[in-house]
Design an enzyme around this catalytic site. Structure first.
Site, short mmCIF file in Angstrom:
data_model
loop_
_atom_site.label_atom_id
_atom_site.label_comp_id
_atom_site.label_asym_id
_atom_site.label_seq_id
_atom_site.Cartn_x
_atom_site.Cartn_y
_atom_site.Cartn_z
N ASP A 119 -2.46 0.57 -3.56
CA ASP A 119 -2.06 1.95 -3.28
C ASP A 119 -1.66 2.66 -4.58
O ASP A 119 -1.29 2.01 -5.56
CB ASP A 119 -0.85 1.98 -2.33
N1 URA Z 1 -0.29 -3.68 0.88
C1 URA Z 1 0.09 -2.39 0.78
O1 URA Z 1 0.73 -1.84 1.67
N2 URA Z 1 -0.22 -1.73 -0.33
C2 URA Z 1 -0.90 -2.28 -1.37
O2 URA Z 1 -1.14 -1.61 -2.38
C3 URA Z 1 -1.28 -3.62 -1.25
C4 URA Z 1 -0.97 -4.30 -0.10
#
Ligand code: URA
Length: 234
Positions: free
Chosen positions: A103
């Site tokens: 993310d």
């Molecule tokens: N899980 C999430 O919520 N975000 C990420 O970036 C990776 C795994």
């Protein structure tokens, strides 16, 4: 014209230091002439060999990036900066993409490659490549959370998660989470469902690859030969 050590490092196969050593050792040639000085300039379109191997047409590149928050794990985006913007110009044109997205606000280990089949193997749950994350939540994690993760959670929106690991750490708002898959916002959704929203997330490992502690946020380096062999054998 560019410095020879830079041209070699831009292939993603060697660090700048390794490139300088190769050149000084007389192992590099440019258009058939042995090079000796890393600072000499050459045309990046010339034919380069290392130990006689033509590297000019080198296609596959594998980079480890310490992703900072604030960049999206995409090759292009109309509005937001992408992780590719951390790379030099030359490396943005070899078809690299992030193998497994993080993310925008997540930090840590990101593999950038243009090797589609390898990326696919690393990401497919069938190949059992675990990813581990350091997580901090708003709340206190406990054994019940770990048990819910281990049992395989089904979220209110119907998302069925494979069994996952949640290892409690000394401070109750932190843990190491291990996932075998990577559904959209997965850890955030799993922990939100436990009433303990994520406030910080960082990926530490992906199968046999561990984030190099020497890489500062935003820094990258080519995988070493050992790392490459390890991920190729996944
Ligand atoms: N899980 C999430 O919520 N975000 C990420 O970036 C990776 C795994």
């Amino acid at each position: 014209m560019e410095r020879l050590d830079k041209i070699l490092a831009n292939t993603g196969r060697w660090s700048r230091k390794e490139a300088r050593e190769l050149i000084r050792a007389g192992r590099v040639s440019v258009d058939g002439v042995t090079a000796r000085a890393p600072e000499d300039k050459a045309d990046p379109a010339a034919v380069f060999t290392v130990d006689g191997e033509n590297i000019s047409g080198e296609k596959q590149v594998y980079l480890m990036l310490h992703k900072p928050a604030g960049l999206v794990s995409a090759t292009e985006d109309p509005r937001q900066p992408t992780v590719l913007e951390l790379l030099p110009e030359h490396l943005r044109r070899v078809g690299l993409f992030p193998a497994g997205r993080l993310d925008k606000d997540t930090e840590g280990l990101l593999l950038l490659t243009n090797d589609g089949p390898l990326a696919h193997r690393l990401l497919s749950p069938r190949h059992h490549v675990d990813k581990t994350y350091f997580v901090r939540v708003d709340g206190a994690l406990d054994r019940e959370d770990a048990e819910a993760f281990a049992a395989g959670m089904t979220l209110a929106d119907g998302l069925a998660c494979l069994p996952a690991g949640l290892e409690l750490l000394d401070t109750p708002d932190t843990a190491i989470v291990t996932l075998r898959e990577g559904k959209y916002h997965q850890i955030k959704r799993m922990l939100a469902a436990r009433g303990k929203p994520v406030v910080y997330l960082k990926r530490l490992t992906m199968g046999p690859l561990s984030l190099d502690p020497a890489l500062e946020k935003g820094e990258w380096r080519p995988l070493t030969a050992e790392e490459l062999a390890a991920i190729r054998s996944v």
